[in-house]
Design a protein around this motif. Structure first.
Motif, PDB file in Angstrom:
ATOM      1  N   ASP A  70      50.714  33.874  62.928  1.00 55.91           N
ATOM      2  CA  ASP A  70      52.146  34.263  63.341  1.00 55.91           C
ATOM      3  C   ASP A  70      52.847  34.908  62.158  1.00 55.91           C
ATOM      4  O   ASP A  70      53.654  35.954  62.454  1.00 55.91           O
ATOM      5  N   HIS A  92      49.771  40.075  65.564  1.00 54.83           N
ATOM      6  CA  HIS A  92      49.060  39.713  66.790  1.00 54.83           C
ATOM      7  C   HIS A  92      50.343  38.847  67.402  1.00 54.83           C
ATOM      8  O   HIS A  92      50.674  37.861  66.781  1.00 54.83           O
ATOM      9  N   LYS A  93      50.441  39.121  68.630  1.00 53.28           N
ATOM     10  CA  LYS A  93      51.656  38.295  69.396  1.00 53.28           C
ATOM     11  C   LYS A  93      50.724  37.446  70.568  1.00 53.28           C
ATOM     12  O   LYS A  93      51.195  36.553  71.031  1.00 53.28           O
ATOM     13  N   ARG A  94      49.263  37.440  70.609  1.00 57.98           N
ATOM     14  CA  ARG A  94      48.569  36.802  71.221  1.00 57.98           C
ATOM     15  C   ARG A  94      47.038  36.337  70.667  1.00 57.98           C
ATOM     16  O   ARG A  94      46.775  37.038  70.257  1.00 57.98           O
ATOM     17  N   LEU A 151      50.590  32.250  72.868  1.00 59.74           N
ATOM     18  CA  LEU A 151      51.439  33.653  72.418  1.00 59.74           C
ATOM     19  C   LEU A 151      52.245  33.159  71.339  1.00 59.74           C
ATOM     20  O   LEU A 151      52.804  31.932  71.464  1.00 59.74           O
ATOM     21  N   LYS A 152      52.507  33.992  70.362  1.00 59.49           N
ATOM     22  CA  LYS A 152      53.407  33.922  69.279  1.00 59.49           C
ATOM     23  C   LYS A 152      54.872  33.256  69.641  1.00 59.49           C
ATOM     24  O   LYS A 152      55.427  33.728  70.544  1.00 59.49           O
TER      25      LYS A 152
END
Length: 176
Positions: free
Chosen positions: A126, A131-133, A173-174
């Motif tokens: 994070d 990357h958000k996922r 998810l982030k």
């Protein structure tokens, strides 16, 4: 020499895989207790060598990868945790997303090391990447991994098969 990607937690050190980790890594992956929910059979030293090289190679190619986890005080090998991209060819596809994974040596099962290492790895992803996922696959019978995934924000979004075996597919998810 330390790497900016090394992580220290209260009890653990997460470091990039190195040649000196091979024997511990291969021993863990040859244990039937460890492989019962992954490869289903103990893994050869040759296969473990290939995997160790892949784990380190993820870092250079993807900017993320797997860490070797050791106890801080003793240096004892705990296992591996991190992210890869495995191009598994399953549906729904996981391609393009960091795929989380964790494997622990049997001696430390039930001590909270998996929880601690996965928390550190997810926090790093994070904080240090865009990357958000992230995703992961887990054998439906692997209660310990299902608990680790749930505790760290992975939620079930699909069921599929991989290598002829049923799997559950999770996403995280982030936060924010």
């Amino acid at each position: 020499m330390s790497d900016a990607r090394e992580i220290q937690t209260e009890r653990l050190t997460l470091a990039l895989p190195a040649l000196g980790d091979f024997d511990d890594f291969a021993t863990m992956r040859a244990d039937p207790v460890v492989t019962r929910y992954t490869t289903r059979v103990p893994v050869t030293r040759s296969d473990s060598w290939e995997r160790l090289i892949r784990y380190r190679g993820f870092w250079d190619i993807l900017g993320f990868g797997f860490w070797i986890v050791r106890e801080r005080q003793s240096g004892r090998f705990v296992g591996t945790v991190g992210f890869g991209e495995n191009i598994r060819g399953i549906e729904p596809t996981l391609d393009g997303f960091p795929e989380a994974g964790w494997i622990l040596a049997p001696w430390c099962h039930g001590r909270g090391y998996g929880q601690e290492a996965v928390a550190a790895a997810c926090s790093w992803l994070d904080r240090e990447t865009g990357h958000k996922r992230s995703v992961c696959i887990i054998d439906p019978q692997n209660r310990a991994s299902l608990g680790v995934a749930a505790r760290h924000g992975f939620s079930l979004f699909a069921q599929s098969t991989y290598l002829g075996e049923p799997i559950l597919i999770f996403e995280r998810l982030k936060p924010g």
